[in-house]
Design a protein around this motif. Sequence first.
Motif, mmCIF file in Angstrom:
data_model
loop_
_atom_site.group_PDB
_atom_site.id
_atom_site.type_symbol
_atom_site.label_atom_id
_atom_site.label_comp_id
_atom_site.label_asym_id
_atom_site.label_seq_id
_atom_site.Cartn_x
_atom_site.Cartn_y
_atom_site.Cartn_z
ATOM 1 N N SER A 197 4.263 5.486 -12.478
ATOM 2 C CA SER A 197 3.819 6.237 -13.651
ATOM 3 C C SER A 197 2.811 5.399 -14.422
ATOM 4 N N PHE A 233 -12.741 -1.317 -2.959
ATOM 5 C CA PHE A 233 -11.483 -1.621 -3.624
ATOM 6 C C PHE A 233 -10.683 -0.365 -3.939
ATOM 7 N N PRO A 234 -9.356 -0.517 -3.976
ATOM 8 C CA PRO A 234 -8.497 0.605 -4.390
ATOM 9 C C PRO A 234 -8.567 0.797 -5.910
ATOM 10 N N PRO A 235 -7.974 1.863 -6.426
ATOM 11 C CA PRO A 235 -8.038 2.158 -7.871
ATOM 12 C C PRO A 235 -7.104 1.282 -8.716
ATOM 13 N N LEU A 236 -6.364 0.387 -8.074
ATOM 14 C CA LEU A 236 -5.481 -0.519 -8.815
ATOM 15 C C LEU A 236 -5.946 -1.957 -8.612
ATOM 16 N N LEU A 237 -5.615 -2.782 -9.580
ATOM 17 C CA LEU A 237 -5.849 -4.225 -9.432
ATOM 18 C C LEU A 237 -4.650 -4.958 -9.994
ATOM 19 N N PRO A 238 -4.524 -6.256 -9.690
ATOM 20 C CA PRO A 238 -3.377 -6.985 -10.237
ATOM 21 C C PRO A 238 -3.419 -6.953 -11.777
ATOM 22 N N ARG A 239 -2.277 -6.713 -12.380
ATOM 23 C CA ARG A 239 -2.187 -6.735 -13.835
ATOM 24 C C ARG A 239 -2.716 -8.047 -14.399
ATOM 25 N N LEU A 274 -4.331 -0.069 -13.599
ATOM 26 C CA LEU A 274 -5.453 0.743 -13.129
ATOM 27 C C LEU A 274 -6.750 -0.022 -13.344
ATOM 28 N N TRP A 321 -6.359 8.833 -2.459
ATOM 29 C CA TRP A 321 -5.563 7.628 -2.664
ATOM 30 C C TRP A 321 -4.130 7.999 -2.998
ATOM 31 N N LEU A 345 -1.897 -4.830 -1.745
ATOM 32 C CA LEU A 345 -3.087 -4.377 -2.478
ATOM 33 C C LEU A 345 -4.273 -5.214 -2.017
ATOM 34 N N PHE A 376 -10.281 3.956 -14.462
ATOM 35 C CA PHE A 376 -9.425 4.658 -15.422
ATOM 36 C C PHE A 376 -9.826 4.317 -16.860
ATOM 37 N N PHE A 426 1.276 4.019 -17.846
ATOM 38 C CA PHE A 426 1.575 3.744 -19.242
ATOM 39 C C PHE A 426 0.307 3.276 -19.939
ATOM 40 N N GLU A 433 3.390 -5.284 -11.243
ATOM 41 C CA GLU A 433 2.301 -6.268 -11.208
ATOM 42 C C GLU A 433 0.932 -5.600 -11.195
ATOM 43 N N LEU A 434 0.892 -4.265 -11.286
ATOM 44 C CA LEU A 434 -0.351 -3.525 -11.058
ATOM 45 C C LEU A 434 -0.865 -2.830 -12.307
ATOM 46 N N GLY A 494 -4.758 1.157 -18.662
ATOM 47 C CA GLY A 494 -3.592 1.821 -18.090
ATOM 48 C C GLY A 494 -2.813 0.845 -17.222
ATOM 49 N N SER A 495 -1.505 0.794 -17.389
ATOM 50 C CA SER A 495 -0.670 -0.080 -16.567
ATOM 51 C C SER A 495 0.253 0.787 -15.718
ATOM 52 N N VAL A 496 0.683 0.244 -14.582
ATOM 53 C CA VAL A 496 1.527 0.995 -13.666
ATOM 54 C C VAL A 496 2.982 0.561 -13.839
ATOM 55 N N TRP A 514 -12.779 4.108 -8.099
ATOM 56 C CA TRP A 514 -12.143 4.876 -9.156
ATOM 57 C C TRP A 514 -11.851 3.986 -10.357
#
Lengths: 309, 309
Positions: free
Chosen positions: A87, B63-69, B122, A153, A32, B155, A89, B119-120, B86-88, B153
């Motif tokens: 997914s 940056f991507p649409p995810l970041l470290p939790r 949104l 993405w 990431l 969320f 959550f 670990e990711l 939102g968590s992955v 992006w």
Amino acid sequence: MTDVLTGTAVQVAFYEELAERGLLLPSGVPGLYGWNHTFEAVRVAVDGLITRAGSDVSESMHFPPLLPRRRIEEIGYLQSFPHLAGSVFSFEGDEDDAVAQAEHAARHEDWSEHQHMTELALVPAACYPVYPIVASRGALPEGGVVVDAGGGWVFRHEPSEDPARLQMFRQREIVRLGAPDEVLAWRDAWSERGLGLLRSLELEAERDHASDPFFGRAGRMLKANQRQQELKLELLVPIAGEEPTAVASFNYHRDHFAVKFGLQLRDGDTAHTACLGFGQERITLALLRRHGLEPSAWPQTVRRELWGA
Amino acid sequence: MTDVLTGTAVQVAFYEELAERGLLLPSGVPGLYGWNHTFEAVRVAVDGLITRAGSDVSESMHFPPLLPRRRIEEIGYLQSFPHLAGSVFSFEGDEDDAVAQAEHAARHEDWSEHQHMTELALVPAACYPVYPIVASRGALPEGGVVVDAGGGWVFRHEPSEDPARLQMFRQREIVRLGAPDEVLAWRDAWSERGLGLLRSLELEAERDHASDPFFGRAGRMLKANQRQQELKLELLVPIAGEEPTAVASFNYHRDHFAVKFGLQLRDGDTAHTACLGFGQERITLALLRRHGLEPSAWPQTVRRELWGA
């Protein structure tokens, strides 16, 4: 056989060089990253090159990085790739639950018990949102359609130290829906076009048959079938591994998605589909590896392909 | 007082018109859409207009649409906005687990027990990835920095029938880090610039003080404080609701993020930060609502601002 340790050491060294030069912005989680302006400028130029190659596109669609969870249930993605899916959550609870969740999180303890599955999942392949939309319009027009699904993405849960193996990346995707012979011819023609495109950037691209990373024991048979039936073509380019890395794939699905979504030809026959995906970050990395970390110093021919100058 | 029912009916009618014309591609989940080429062309042009307005930017990051939790844990996002996060989650298990998961999913039954927190998470606000990267470089340079964080992006878990309230949207984000007076002046100047930008598109934009949607009882006090201290400015434009919709916000964080990430000035004082975000889909929707669904028929002055012709 690849010497995995050597390969990995070279990959990590390349990763560290990219990070040191600021091209890649580490997040702290493997696979990431953010990217700086230079990286992004190359990626955008590669995207433009693919757009210009896509003169056969009949329609463009643009999608967010999430799709309805129901879609991956329908498609059967979890049968083939349970290990790669993600997914979404989210919290459902009252004020007391929220306090407990925040306290766990602040101490970096497990707060997963407070999170519940939503209707959303991460997009596992950029072509997935296209099929139900086209199907909802009824039978395909004569000649079928070619949908440019943009640079969406895509998520794959495979944390890695290889900077070319991302958990979240942009797949430039085009989807073909039509009669079997049209679709297969399109797939083959585009794999040739893609090869030319990469070679015009002076990348040492090769085409090969390939298979998807199906899960488990049953997956081994699926892989063998896919390879035997020549359903998947890949374009491979050296990046930092010992072996070349796949930077684009061209996939003939036969009637797999058409049956699931009821995609029909005008005569009532089931349609066939194919898709192609260019891995934008991988092509950008391949260019940086091949031509150096300073795009302004790249060969004139490559710069002309990308930026017209 | 807004008549919510009337507002909602108008919003739903606008949504249906957009869907019928193909500008918006419904996914089946409220607040999650694809868009066609026409919509995307307007959005890209709006993005370009903001880029041209940002002559003060010192650096761009993407940056991507995810970041470290861990980032949303550190920032305390779950204290303020547990309902929006939102968590992955992803699969961890053996072949038997995978079969059970796939069978539940194929029947559209609950398969959440097979999914585990990764670990990711949104990205909840497009400025969040910026702070730790700038902090890792040491004290800010004289005059601070202005980071263009791109059109990332974002969320927000708030499903709605209002086409302007998305669960996944693109926030064009710029972040200012520096001395308190510099940062506040920047925030105020940009809110003025943003107002001019929207009015140049013949949108009836107004600026107002605002507050974030903090959660629960404690959140009511946070909202009141934020408003009283004038930390958040919004630009509001009519879309399809009875009340105008916020399409941009300009947020002064004082030392909130700087303390969390150790952002310092050269003299060792704690820095201040501010960020601005333009909601790209909302501005696009406002333009379509104001000028009609056919951009080629928009007023010449508006077309010139967006496309130079």
